[in-house]
Design a protein around this motif. Structure first.
Motif, PDB file in Angstrom:
ATOM      1  N   SER A   4      -9.991  -7.089  31.692  1.00 19.95           N
ATOM      2  CA  SER A   4      -8.929  -8.093  31.590  1.00 19.95           C
ATOM      3  C   SER A   4      -9.063  -8.908  30.307  1.00 19.95           C
ATOM      4  O   SER A   4      -8.062  -9.206  29.642  1.00 19.95           O
ATOM      5  CB  SER A   4      -8.941  -9.025  32.804  1.00 19.95           C
ATOM      6  N   GLU A   5     -10.296  -9.272  29.966  1.00 20.65           N
ATOM      7  CA  GLU A   5     -10.512 -10.047  28.736  1.00 20.65           C
ATOM      8  C   GLU A   5     -10.190  -9.209  27.497  1.00 20.65           C
ATOM      9  O   GLU A   5      -9.564  -9.715  26.555  1.00 20.65           O
ATOM     10  CB  GLU A   5     -11.951 -10.558  28.688  1.00 20.65           C
ATOM     11  N   ASN A   6     -10.578  -7.938  27.505  1.00 21.65           N
ATOM     12  CA  ASN A   6     -10.251  -7.067  26.379  1.00 21.65           C
ATOM     13  C   ASN A   6      -8.737  -6.890  26.244  1.00 21.65           C
ATOM     14  O   ASN A   6      -8.198  -6.913  25.138  1.00 21.65           O
ATOM     15  CB  ASN A   6     -10.931  -5.710  26.533  1.00 21.65           C
ATOM     16  N   LEU A  26      -6.351 -14.177  13.600  1.00 23.12           N
ATOM     17  CA  LEU A  26      -6.956 -12.867  13.349  1.00 23.12           C
ATOM     18  C   LEU A  26      -8.467 -12.959  13.217  1.00 23.12           C
ATOM     19  O   LEU A  26      -9.189 -12.071  13.671  1.00 23.12           O
ATOM     20  CB  LEU A  26      -6.374 -12.230  12.086  1.00 23.12           C
ATOM     21  N   ASP A  27      -8.960 -14.022  12.608  1.00 25.02           N
ATOM     22  CA  ASP A  27     -10.399 -14.170  12.410  1.00 25.02           C
ATOM     23  C   ASP A  27     -11.137 -14.294  13.741  1.00 25.02           C
ATOM     24  O   ASP A  27     -12.286 -13.871  13.849  1.00 25.02           O
ATOM     25  CB  ASP A  27     -10.701 -15.370  11.522  1.00 25.02           C
ATOM     26  N   ALA A  28     -10.501 -14.852  14.748  1.00 26.78           N
ATOM     27  CA  ALA A  28     -11.118 -14.969  16.074  1.00 26.78           C
ATOM     28  C   ALA A  28     -10.921 -13.701  16.902  1.00 26.78           C
ATOM     29  O   ALA A  28     -11.761 -13.364  17.734  1.00 26.78           O
ATOM     30  CB  ALA A  28     -10.538 -16.174  16.817  1.00 26.78           C
ATOM     31  N   LEU A  29      -9.826 -12.982  16.674  1.00 31.43           N
ATOM     32  CA  LEU A  29      -9.499 -11.798  17.468  1.00 31.43           C
ATOM     33  C   LEU A  29     -10.219 -10.541  16.990  1.00 31.43           C
ATOM     34  O   LEU A  29     -10.428  -9.608  17.770  1.00 31.43           O
ATOM     35  CB  LEU A  29      -7.995 -11.536  17.432  1.00 31.43           C
ATOM     36  N   GLU A  75     -14.104   0.278  29.499  1.00 33.17           N
ATOM     37  CA  GLU A  75     -15.247  -0.171  28.703  1.00 33.17           C
ATOM     38  C   GLU A  75     -14.737  -0.941  27.483  1.00 33.17           C
ATOM     39  O   GLU A  75     -14.018  -1.915  27.641  1.00 33.17           O
ATOM     40  CB  GLU A  75     -16.162   0.998  28.380  1.00 33.17           C
ATOM     41  N   ASP A  76     -15.073  -0.497  26.255  1.00 34.09           N
ATOM     42  CA  ASP A  76     -14.660  -1.256  25.067  1.00 34.09           C
ATOM     43  C   ASP A  76     -13.404  -0.692  24.404  1.00 34.09           C
ATOM     44  O   ASP A  76     -13.100  -1.007  23.261  1.00 34.09           O
ATOM     45  CB  ASP A  76     -15.810  -1.323  24.056  1.00 34.09           C
ATOM     46  N   LEU A  77     -12.643   0.133  25.126  1.00 34.09           N
ATOM     47  CA  LEU A  77     -11.422   0.733  24.587  1.00 34.09           C
ATOM     48  C   LEU A  77     -10.190   0.207  25.321  1.00 34.09           C
ATOM     49  O   LEU A  77     -10.195   0.071  26.540  1.00 34.09           O
ATOM     50  CB  LEU A  77     -11.469   2.254  24.723  1.00 34.09           C
ATOM     51  N   VAL A  78      -9.132  -0.052  24.542  1.00 29.66           N
ATOM     52  CA  VAL A  78      -7.839  -0.430  25.109  1.00 29.66           C
ATOM     53  C   VAL A  78      -6.787   0.430  24.426  1.00 29.66           C
ATOM     54  O   VAL A  78      -6.780   0.563  23.197  1.00 29.66           O
ATOM     55  CB  VAL A  78      -7.517  -1.927  24.888  1.00 29.66           C
ATOM     56  N   VAL A  79      -5.914   1.044  25.228  1.00 33.92           N
ATOM     57  CA  VAL A  79      -4.833   1.874  24.703  1.00 33.92           C
ATOM     58  C   VAL A  79      -3.519   1.340  25.250  1.00 33.92           C
ATOM     59  O   VAL A  79      -3.405   1.042  26.442  1.00 33.92           O
ATOM     60  CB  VAL A  79      -5.007   3.360  25.103  1.00 33.92           C
ATOM     61  N   GLN A  80      -2.549   1.216  24.365  1.00 32.78           N
ATOM     62  CA  GLN A  80      -1.212   0.781  24.761  1.00 32.78           C
ATOM     63  C   GLN A  80      -0.227   1.851  24.304  1.00 32.78           C
ATOM     64  O   GLN A  80      -0.264   2.286  23.150  1.00 32.78           O
ATOM     65  CB  GLN A  80      -0.886  -0.563  24.104  1.00 32.78           C
ATOM     66  N   ARG A 114     -15.605  -4.799  20.135  1.00 30.14           N
ATOM     67  CA  ARG A 114     -17.042  -5.031  20.105  1.00 30.14           C
ATOM     68  C   ARG A 114     -17.259  -6.515  20.396  1.00 30.14           C
ATOM     69  O   ARG A 114     -16.723  -7.370  19.680  1.00 30.14           O
ATOM     70  CB  ARG A 114     -17.611  -4.654  18.737  1.00 30.14           C
ATOM     71  N   GLU A 115     -17.965  -6.797  21.472  1.00 29.15           N
ATOM     72  CA  GLU A 115     -18.251  -8.167  21.897  1.00 29.15           C
ATOM     73  C   GLU A 115     -16.980  -9.009  21.990  1.00 29.15           C
ATOM     74  O   GLU A 115     -16.924 -10.147  21.544  1.00 29.15           O
ATOM     75  CB  GLU A 115     -19.281  -8.814  20.970  1.00 29.15           C
ATOM     76  N   GLY A 116     -15.946  -8.397  22.557  1.00 26.18           N
ATOM     77  CA  GLY A 116     -14.706  -9.119  22.817  1.00 26.18           C
ATOM     78  C   GLY A 116     -13.784  -9.304  21.630  1.00 26.18           C
ATOM     79  O   GLY A 116     -12.801 -10.038  21.719  1.00 26.18           O
ATOM     80  N   ARG A 117     -14.065  -8.608  20.527  1.00 26.96           N
ATOM     81  CA  ARG A 117     -13.208  -8.697  19.341  1.00 26.96           C
ATOM     82  C   ARG A 117     -12.829  -7.283  18.899  1.00 26.96           C
ATOM     83  O   ARG A 117     -13.599  -6.340  19.063  1.00 26.96           O
ATOM     84  CB  ARG A 117     -13.932  -9.436  18.219  1.00 26.96           C
TER      85      ARG A 117
END
Length: 139
Positions: A4-6, A26-29, A75-80, A114-117
């Motif tokens: 959900s966070e990713n 962008l610098d935070a994302l 895991e660390d992948l998101v696909v739209q 990676r680590e939420g970014r």
């Protein structure tokens, strides 16, 4: 980070591409070493090229929107994947002079976080559909 966070991180970046939000986020994302595989070769790499793309595309004046969208995270992948409507301001695109207008095309976006970014981004778009709809092939 959980799925959900990713998805929320990707959603915020997607909002920037749709003309909403603050590009300075962008610098935070994104990670400082972001690899945006979707940038044109003449663009600077990473966050700066992504920032320039979002600014030069004038999303505040020519926003895009999802007509239909499906988002999957593992895991660390998101696909739209889905169908996007966009307003093209007119001008050159991939060697074609396209008239101003609205078109719809299928798009798949993939992100590795990676680590939420966002560390990597890919975009696969049906550019031929856009070219056809905007008269680039004599229609």
């Amino acid at each position: 980070m959980n799925h959900s966070e990713n998805k929320a991180v990707v959603q915020e970046l997607d909002d920037l591409g749709n003309g909403a939000g603050d590009v300075s986020r962008l610098d935070a994302l994104c990670t400082p070493d972001l690899v945006n595989h979707a940038l044109a070769p003449h663009m600077p790499p990473g966050i700066e090229g992504t920032r320039q793309f979002l600014t030069s595309a004038r999303r505040n004046r020519y926003p895009g929107r999802w007509v239909e969208s499906f988002v999957v995270a593992e895991e660390d992948l998101v696909v739209q994947f889905g169908s996007r409507e966009l307003h093209w301001p007119g001008g050159g695109f991939r060697g074609f002079d396209l008239r101003e207008g609205v078109c719809t095309r299928d798009v798949a976006l993939a992100y590795r976080l990676r680590e939420g970014r966002i560390a990597e981004r890919w975009a696969i778009r049906d550019d031929l559909a856009m070219i056809l709809q905007l008269g680039g092939l004599g229609q």
